[in-house]
Motif scaffolding. Structure first.
Motif, PDB file in Angstrom:
ATOM      1  N   ILE A  65     -25.573 -28.325  29.017  1.00 37.70           N
ATOM      2  CA  ILE A  65     -24.311 -27.867  28.428  1.00 37.70           C
ATOM      3  C   ILE A  65     -23.810 -26.625  29.164  1.00 37.70           C
ATOM      4  O   ILE A  65     -22.642 -26.521  29.536  1.00 37.70           O
ATOM      5  N   ASN A  66     -24.759 -25.687  29.422  1.00 44.34           N
ATOM      6  CA  ASN A  66     -24.398 -24.436  30.078  1.00 44.34           C
ATOM      7  C   ASN A  66     -23.906 -24.696  31.498  1.00 44.34           C
ATOM      8  O   ASN A  66     -22.935 -24.093  31.944  1.00 44.34           O
ATOM      9  N   SER A  67     -24.565 -25.660  32.200  1.00 46.08           N
ATOM     10  CA  SER A  67     -24.159 -25.921  33.579  1.00 46.08           C
ATOM     11  C   SER A  67     -22.779 -26.564  33.626  1.00 46.08           C
ATOM     12  O   SER A  67     -22.085 -26.494  34.628  1.00 46.08           O
ATOM     13  N   GLN A  68     -22.375 -27.205  32.519  1.00 46.73           N
ATOM     14  CA  GLN A  68     -21.026 -27.768  32.459  1.00 46.73           C
ATOM     15  C   GLN A  68     -19.983 -26.658  32.352  1.00 46.73           C
ATOM     16  O   GLN A  68     -18.879 -26.796  32.841  1.00 46.73           O
ATOM     17  N   GLU A  69     -20.385 -25.567  31.687  1.00 44.89           N
ATOM     18  CA  GLU A  69     -19.411 -24.514  31.384  1.00 44.89           C
ATOM     19  C   GLU A  69     -19.253 -23.499  32.509  1.00 44.89           C
ATOM     20  O   GLU A  69     -18.198 -22.928  32.668  1.00 44.89           O
ATOM     21  N   ARG A  70     -20.339 -23.254  33.251  1.00 45.60           N
ATOM     22  CA  ARG A  70     -20.253 -22.180  34.239  1.00 45.60           C
ATOM     23  C   ARG A  70     -19.700 -22.708  35.564  1.00 45.60           C
ATOM     24  O   ARG A  70     -19.714 -23.908  35.829  1.00 45.60           O
ATOM     25  N   ALA A  71     -19.221 -21.769  36.382  1.00 45.89           N
ATOM     26  CA  ALA A  71     -18.665 -22.147  37.676  1.00 45.89           C
ATOM     27  C   ALA A  71     -19.800 -22.352  38.674  1.00 45.89           C
ATOM     28  O   ALA A  71     -20.827 -21.685  38.599  1.00 45.89           O
ATOM     29  N   SER A  72     -19.621 -23.281  39.602  1.00 50.60           N
ATOM     30  CA  SER A  72     -20.655 -23.519  40.602  1.00 50.60           C
ATOM     31  C   SER A  72     -20.530 -22.471  41.708  1.00 50.60           C
ATOM     32  O   SER A  72     -19.524 -21.785  41.825  1.00 50.60           O
ATOM     33  N   GLU A  73     -21.609 -22.378  42.515  1.00 50.53           N
ATOM     34  CA  GLU A  73     -21.618 -21.420  43.629  1.00 50.53           C
ATOM     35  C   GLU A  73     -20.437 -21.689  44.569  1.00 50.53           C
ATOM     36  O   GLU A  73     -19.782 -20.772  45.041  1.00 50.53           O
ATOM     37  N   ALA A  74     -20.160 -22.994  44.806  1.00 53.54           N
ATOM     38  CA  ALA A  74     -19.089 -23.367  45.734  1.00 53.54           C
ATOM     39  C   ALA A  74     -17.732 -22.921  45.195  1.00 53.54           C
ATOM     40  O   ALA A  74     -16.891 -22.413  45.941  1.00 53.54           O
ATOM     41  N   SER A  78     -15.304 -20.048  46.903  1.00 44.99           N
ATOM     42  CA  SER A  78     -14.007 -20.454  47.432  1.00 44.99           C
ATOM     43  C   SER A  78     -12.868 -19.559  46.940  1.00 44.99           C
ATOM     44  O   SER A  78     -11.727 -19.718  47.355  1.00 44.99           O
ATOM     45  N   LEU A  79     -13.199 -18.633  46.051  1.00 49.89           N
ATOM     46  CA  LEU A  79     -12.141 -17.738  45.545  1.00 49.89           C
ATOM     47  C   LEU A  79     -11.777 -16.702  46.613  1.00 49.89           C
ATOM     48  O   LEU A  79     -12.650 -16.215  47.327  1.00 49.89           O
ATOM     49  N   PRO A  80     -10.496 -16.385  46.729  1.00 48.61           N
ATOM     50  CA  PRO A  80     -10.085 -15.419  47.751  1.00 48.61           C
ATOM     51  C   PRO A  80     -10.618 -14.011  47.480  1.00 48.61           C
ATOM     52  O   PRO A  80     -10.523 -13.520  46.363  1.00 48.61           O
ATOM     53  N   LYS A  81     -11.178 -13.430  48.544  1.00 50.96           N
ATOM     54  CA  LYS A  81     -11.744 -12.075  48.433  1.00 50.96           C
ATOM     55  C   LYS A  81     -10.752 -11.059  49.018  1.00 50.96           C
ATOM     56  O   LYS A  81     -10.072 -11.337  49.991  1.00 50.96           O
ATOM     57  N   ALA A 159     -16.664 -20.739  33.351  1.00 50.74           N
ATOM     58  CA  ALA A 159     -15.762 -20.965  34.487  1.00 50.74           C
ATOM     59  C   ALA A 159     -14.299 -20.760  34.112  1.00 50.74           C
ATOM     60  O   ALA A 159     -13.438 -21.532  34.512  1.00 50.74           O
ATOM     61  N   THR A 160     -14.024 -19.743  33.319  1.00 49.92           N
ATOM     62  CA  THR A 160     -12.634 -19.462  32.963  1.00 49.92           C
ATOM     63  C   THR A 160     -12.334 -17.990  33.218  1.00 49.92           C
ATOM     64  O   THR A 160     -13.239 -17.172  33.292  1.00 49.92           O
ATOM     65  N   CYS A 161     -11.049 -17.697  33.328  1.00 54.75           N
ATOM     66  CA  CYS A 161     -10.644 -16.304  33.495  1.00 54.75           C
ATOM     67  C   CYS A 161     -10.908 -15.558  32.181  1.00 54.75           C
ATOM     68  O   CYS A 161     -10.518 -16.037  31.119  1.00 54.75           O
ATOM     69  N   PRO A 162     -11.564 -14.391  32.233  1.00 54.75           N
ATOM     70  CA  PRO A 162     -11.850 -13.660  30.994  1.00 54.75           C
ATOM     71  C   PRO A 162     -10.589 -13.159  30.297  1.00 54.75           C
ATOM     72  O   PRO A 162     -10.625 -12.850  29.111  1.00 54.75           O
ATOM     73  N   LEU A 163      -9.486 -13.089  31.019  1.00 55.69           N
ATOM     74  CA  LEU A 163      -8.250 -12.601  30.399  1.00 55.69           C
ATOM     75  C   LEU A 163      -7.423 -13.720  29.785  1.00 55.69           C
ATOM     76  O   LEU A 163      -6.999 -13.648  28.640  1.00 55.69           O
ATOM     77  N   CYS A 164      -7.143 -14.782  30.577  1.00 55.16           N
ATOM     78  CA  CYS A 164      -6.198 -15.791  30.087  1.00 55.16           C
ATOM     79  C   CYS A 164      -6.864 -17.144  29.840  1.00 55.16           C
ATOM     80  O   CYS A 164      -6.180 -18.094  29.455  1.00 55.16           O
ATOM     81  N   LYS A 165      -8.194 -17.251  30.073  1.00 57.84           N
ATOM     82  CA  LYS A 165      -8.959 -18.470  29.773  1.00 57.84           C
ATOM     83  C   LYS A 165      -8.579 -19.681  30.638  1.00 57.84           C
ATOM     84  O   LYS A 165      -8.931 -20.813  30.305  1.00 57.84           O
ATOM     85  N   VAL A 166      -7.834 -19.439  31.707  1.00 58.56           N
ATOM     86  CA  VAL A 166      -7.490 -20.555  32.612  1.00 58.56           C
ATOM     87  C   VAL A 166      -8.735 -20.946  33.403  1.00 58.56           C
ATOM     88  O   VAL A 166      -9.531 -20.097  33.794  1.00 58.56           O
TER      89      VAL A 166
END
Ligand SMILES: [Zn+2]
Ligand SMILES: [Zn+2]
Length: 172
Positions: A65-74, A78-81, A159-166
Motif C-alpha cells: 500500500i505504501n509503495s503505491q502512495e510514495r513516489a519512485s526514485e525515477a 526526474s523533477l527539475p532541480k 507522491a503528492t505536493c504537500p501544498l496543493c496535493k497534486v
C-alpha cells in the motif's frame, strides 16, 4: 488455586447423598466454568497463531500500500532541480534583492528557464525556512518549490505536493 481445591473437594470427597440438588447445581456451575476456561484457552491459542501467521502478510500488504502512495526514485530524480541565488539589490533596500532559481539540469531533460522569485515566496513550506543562497531546490509539476532535501523526504512517503496535493507523476 482455591478454585482447583474446591473443585477437587466437590468431586472426590464431598458426600452428596444428603444434598443431591446442591451438589449437581454446584457441579453445573463448575462445568460452565471449565467450559469457558477451555474456550478462553482455545481462543488465546487461535489468536496467537493468527497473529504469528498473519503479521508477515499484514506487513507485506502495508508495504505494498505504501509503495503505491510514495513516489519512485525515477519520478523524484526526474523533477527539475534549481540552485537558489540571491544577488544584492540597491544598497539599504533588501526587498529589492533579486532572488533567482537557476536550473541545474535534470536527466536528459532541458529545464533551462531561469525563474525569478519574490523574496516573500522564497521559503520552503516544509521546514518553514527561508531559502539560503546556493541551496538546491526542486520544482514540482504544480509549480510549487521546496528545498530538495525536504521534498525528497516527503515524496518518499507520499507522491503528492504537500501544498496543493497534486500528484507528482499524474501519468502513472
Ligand atoms: Zn525545507
Ligand atoms: Zn503544489
Amino acid at each position: 488455586m482455591w478454585w482447583a481445591l474446591g473443585f477437587g473437594w466437590m468431586l472426590f470427597t464431598y458426600d452428596h447423598h444428603g444434598t443431591p440438588l446442591l451438589f449437581w447445581l454446584t457441579l453445573a456451575f463448575l462445568a460452565t466454568d471449565v467450559f469457558f476456561l477451555a474456550l478462553r484457552i482455545i481462543l488465546y491459542i487461535f489468536l496467537s497463531a493468527a497473529f504469528c501467521f498473519c503479521l508477515p502478510c499484514i506487513i507485506v500488504f502495508m508495504h505494498y500500500i505504501n509503495s503505491q502512495e510514495r513516489a519512485s526514485e525515477a519520478e523524484i530524480s526526474s523533477l527539475p532541480k534549481y540552485r537558489y541565488e540571491v544577488s544584492n539589490g540597491d544598497v539599504g533596500q533588501p526587498d529589492n534583492r533579486a532572488c533567482r532559481m537557476i536550473p541545474m539540469g535534470t536527466n536528459g531533460q532541458d529545464f533551462s528557464t531561469e525563474r525569478v522569485l519574490r523574496i516573500e515566496n522564497a521559503d520552503c513550506c516544509i521546514c518553514l525556512c527561508q531559502y539560503e543562497d546556493g541551496e538546491q531546490l526542486l520544482l514540482l509539476p504544480c509549480d510549487h518549490h521546496f528545498h530538495s532535501t525536504c521534498i525528497v523526504k516527503w515524496l518518499m512517503l507520499k507522491a503528492t505536493c504537500p501544498l496543493c496535493k497534486v500528484l507528482v507523476a499524474p501519468n502513472e
